[in-house]
Design a protein around this motif. Structure first.
Motif, PDB file in Angstrom:
ATOM      1  N   GLN A   1       0.817  -1.211   0.000  1.00 51.39           N
ATOM      2  CA  GLN A   1       0.000   0.000   0.000  1.00 51.39           C
ATOM      3  C   GLN A   1       0.853   1.266   0.000  1.00 51.39           C
ATOM      4  OE1 GLN A   1      -2.657  -0.351   3.332  1.00 51.39           O
ATOM      5  NE2 GLN A   1      -3.864  -1.967   2.393  1.00 51.39           N
ATOM      6  N   LEU A   2       2.074   1.174   0.540  1.00 51.42           N
ATOM      7  CA  LEU A   2       2.957   2.334   0.608  1.00 51.42           C
ATOM      8  C   LEU A   2       3.998   2.350  -0.509  1.00 51.42           C
ATOM      9  CD1 LEU A   2       3.560   2.622   4.457  1.00 51.42           C
ATOM     10  CD2 LEU A   2       1.953   3.885   3.045  1.00 51.42           C
ATOM     11  N   LEU A   3       3.886   1.447  -1.477  1.00 51.48           N
ATOM     12  CA  LEU A   3       4.850   1.426  -2.581  1.00 51.48           C
ATOM     13  C   LEU A   3       4.886   2.722  -3.391  1.00 51.48           C
ATOM     14  CD1 LEU A   3       4.738  -2.194  -4.066  1.00 51.48           C
ATOM     15  CD2 LEU A   3       6.616  -1.055  -2.878  1.00 51.48           C
ATOM     16  N   PRO A   4       3.777   3.466  -3.541  1.00 55.81           N
ATOM     17  CA  PRO A   4       3.911   4.760  -4.233  1.00 55.81           C
ATOM     18  C   PRO A   4       4.938   5.676  -3.589  1.00 55.81           C
ATOM     19  CG  PRO A   4       1.605   4.153  -4.100  1.00 55.81           C
ATOM     20  CD  PRO A   4       2.359   3.136  -3.290  1.00 55.81           C
TER      21      PRO A   4
ATOM     22  N   PHE B   1      10.190   8.488  -3.124  1.00 58.46           N
ATOM     23  CA  PHE B   1      11.460   8.739  -2.430  1.00 58.46           C
ATOM     24  C   PHE B   1      12.640   8.147  -3.185  1.00 58.46           C
ATOM     25  CE2 PHE B   1       8.692   8.633   1.581  1.00 58.46           C
ATOM     26  CZ  PHE B   1       8.438   9.987   1.475  1.00 58.46           C
ATOM     27  N   GLY B   2      12.473   6.923  -3.718  1.00 57.19           N
ATOM     28  CA  GLY B   2      13.580   6.275  -4.411  1.00 57.19           C
ATOM     29  C   GLY B   2      13.977   7.005  -5.689  1.00 57.19           C
ATOM     30  N   THR B   3      12.996   7.355  -6.512  1.00 59.47           N
ATOM     31  CA  THR B   3      13.305   8.082  -7.749  1.00 59.47           C
ATOM     32  C   THR B   3      13.863   9.463  -7.450  1.00 59.47           C
ATOM     33  OG1 THR B   3      11.495   6.897  -8.839  1.00 59.47           O
ATOM     34  CG2 THR B   3      12.356   8.854  -9.949  1.00 59.47           C
TER      35      THR B   3
ATOM     36  N   PHE C   1       2.725  13.543  -0.588  1.00 62.29           N
ATOM     37  CA  PHE C   1       1.827  13.303   0.537  1.00 62.29           C
ATOM     38  C   PHE C   1       0.456  13.913   0.271  1.00 62.29           C
ATOM     39  CE2 PHE C   1       5.660  12.316   3.009  1.00 62.29           C
ATOM     40  CZ  PHE C   1       5.198  11.256   3.763  1.00 62.29           C
ATOM     41  N   GLY C   2       0.433  15.048  -0.408  1.00 64.33           N
ATOM     42  CA  GLY C   2      -0.848  15.666  -0.746  1.00 64.33           C
ATOM     43  C   GLY C   2      -1.694  14.759  -1.621  1.00 64.33           C
ATOM     44  N   PHE C   3      -1.067  14.155  -2.639  1.00 64.31           N
ATOM     45  CA  PHE C   3      -1.809  13.237  -3.493  1.00 64.31           C
ATOM     46  C   PHE C   3      -2.220  11.980  -2.731  1.00 64.31           C
ATOM     47  CE2 PHE C   3       0.245  15.572  -7.067  1.00 64.31           C
ATOM     48  CZ  PHE C   3      -0.922  15.948  -7.698  1.00 64.31           C
TER      49      PHE C   3
ATOM     50  N   GLN D   1      -6.793   9.014  -0.236  1.00 55.89           N
ATOM     51  CA  GLN D   1      -7.564   8.542   0.909  1.00 55.89           C
ATOM     52  C   GLN D   1      -8.955   9.166   0.924  1.00 55.89           C
ATOM     53  OE1 GLN D   1      -5.349   5.974   1.427  1.00 55.89           O
ATOM     54  NE2 GLN D   1      -6.134   6.137   3.498  1.00 55.89           N
ATOM     55  N   ALA D   2      -9.023  10.460   0.618  1.00 58.31           N
ATOM     56  CA  ALA D   2     -10.325  11.138   0.591  1.00 58.31           C
ATOM     57  C   ALA D   2     -11.204  10.565  -0.508  1.00 58.31           C
ATOM     58  CB  ALA D   2     -10.129  12.635   0.409  1.00 58.31           C
ATOM     59  N   ALA D   3     -10.625  10.337  -1.688  1.00 62.11           N
ATOM     60  CA  ALA D   3     -11.400   9.762  -2.788  1.00 62.11           C
ATOM     61  C   ALA D   3     -11.888   8.366  -2.435  1.00 62.11           C
ATOM     62  CB  ALA D   3     -10.546   9.726  -4.060  1.00 62.11           C
ATOM     63  N   SER D   4     -11.044   7.574  -1.730  1.00 58.59           N
ATOM     64  CA  SER D   4     -11.468   6.239  -1.305  1.00 58.59           C
ATOM     65  C   SER D   4     -12.638   6.321  -0.336  1.00 58.59           C
ATOM     66  CB  SER D   4     -10.297   5.500  -0.648  1.00 58.59           C
ATOM     67  OG  SER D   4      -9.237   5.315  -1.559  1.00 58.59           O
ATOM     68  N   ALA D   5     -12.588   7.292   0.575  1.00 59.38           N
ATOM     69  CA  ALA D   5     -13.693   7.465   1.519  1.00 59.38           C
ATOM     70  C   ALA D   5     -14.980   7.842   0.790  1.00 59.38           C
ATOM     71  CB  ALA D   5     -13.332   8.525   2.553  1.00 59.38           C
ATOM     72  N   PHE D   6     -14.883   8.754  -0.177  1.00 62.64           N
ATOM     73  CA  PHE D   6     -16.063   9.137  -0.948  1.00 62.64           C
ATOM     74  C   PHE D   6     -16.587   7.963  -1.781  1.00 62.64           C
ATOM     75  CE2 PHE D   6     -14.439  13.645  -0.586  1.00 62.64           C
ATOM     76  CZ  PHE D   6     -15.491  14.069   0.217  1.00 62.64           C
TER      77      PHE D   6
END
Length: 372
Positions: A76-79, A84-86, A327-329, A334-339
């Protein structure tokens, strides 16, 4: 330019692109290692305080439970791993003036940014098709093992099951489960008839001391059935047709996060056939389909923020801005998932909107940086 010189030119460009990909892979490995270590440490402590407080578990057992749970969280945290890696890879190339040399040689930023994004996209496909199902299966095993260890499976709590087809629906309530003998105890069947217009009419209620499911039939013991306007009828045993598999009466629907990608279409069909909402599962399916795009978008975003030449300064500020925007995206996701879960917006829109916005922002910044 002769054919040999053209081939040599493309060979040099290929080596540069491969070099950039190797640097990115190294940075991604470091970022993945750091994030994985943090997640596993947090999960180890959480399992020790949670499950370990209910039963006495050894350190090896806690470690095994952690290895079942942590991969799903890591995926889930791979993005952020790609962000960070790139970012670290391209900042390193910039600090060593390698990006300056590439640009001075006439190499466009697109020639090494797009291969990095393509590699991220391919890794996203592998994650969805192979790594994700393994992690989801591990998470499902962890959930079942935690339930067994905490004793929740044997708790005296009501069990609700719904099944049926186009002509009949049954709502089943049991006071508790007897997993040892594969029975439901203290069972009540509410049977409804469906007409051709989709209207549902209550037809019969049946109470039984126990019910077991075998070969597509419910076997009720010591049952009492009553229809509207008729006397109650007692049955020593009574068989009712069922559309459930034998083990489905004792298994709750798996969480969307614990359902492997390849099993989601079938799970959606099962949930809808049982009369429940499949929104959470449809949202999960669309989010998995959008995963490769999210990985690629995060890679382009990180590269675009790190292309600023060192002599122009503000590289640290630009890198910090990339992290903040990433982090903003994430919060937008998360907000879109909640909606989407609340059915405010369609599941496909909730799943695809964050990666598409991320990709558009990344391409916009890259166009501005590269072409002015």
């Amino acid at each position: 330019m002769s054919a040999s010189r053209l081939r040599a030119s493309w060979f040099r460009l290929g080596r540069i692109e491969r070099y950039v990909l190797v640097q990115q892979a190294r940075s991604l490995a470091v970022a993945l290692g750091v994030i994985s270590a943090l997640i596993m440490l947090i999960d180890f402590v959480e399992i020790s305080r949670g499950v370990g407080s209910d039963v006495d578990l050894s350190g090896v057992r806690i470690l095994g439970l952690m290895l079942l749970k942590s991969p799903q969280v890591i995926i889930q945290l791979l993005p952020f791993v790609f962000l960070f890696g790139t970012l670290a890879a391209f900042v390193g190339l910039n600090r060593r003036s390698e990006l300056i040399a590439m640009r001075a040689a006439g190499l466009s930023a697109w020639r090494f940014v797009l291969p990095a994004a393509g590699a991220a996209f391919l890794f996203g496909i592998v994650t969805v098709a192979a790594l994700g199902p393994l992690a989801a299966s591990g998470d499902g095993l962890f959930q079942r093992e935690r339930t067994r260890l905490s004793g929740a499976a044997n708790a005296a709590e009501a069990v609700w099951i719904r099944e049926g087809d186009d002509t009949r629906q049954m709502v089943i309530r049991a006071e508790r489960q007897d997993r040892t003998n594969a029975r439901l105890l203290g069972v009540t069947f509410f049977i409804y008839a469906n007409d051709g217009d989709g209207h549902r009419t209550f037809r019969e209620r049946i109470d039984a001391a126990s019910a077991s499911l075998s070969a597509g039939r419910w076997r009720l013991v010591d049952a009492v059935g009553a229809q509207i306007g008729q006397r109650a009828v007692r049955y020593e045993t009574l068989d009712l047709l069922s559309s459930l598999a034998d083990d489905e009466a004792f298994e709750r629907f798996a969480r969307p996060q614990s359902t492997p990608f390849w099993s989601l279409p079938g799970q959606i069909a099962r949930v809808e056939a049982a009369g429940f909402s499949s929104t959470a599962y449809r949202l999960r399916l669309q989010q998995l389909l959008a995963t490769p795009l999210m990985f690629a978008a995060m890679s382009i975003l990180a590269a675009a923020f790190s292309l600023r030449l060192m002599r122009l300064g503000d590289l640290a500020r630009m890198s910090f801005a990339a992290v903040v925007l990433g982090f903003g995206f994430f919060f937008v996701n998360q907000a879109a998932s909640a909606f989407g879960s609340a059915e405010v917006i369609p599941p496909w829109l909730a799943a695809w909107l964050p990666p598409v916005l991320t990709a558009l922002a990344a391409f916009t910044l890259l166009f501005y940086t590269e072409d002015g």
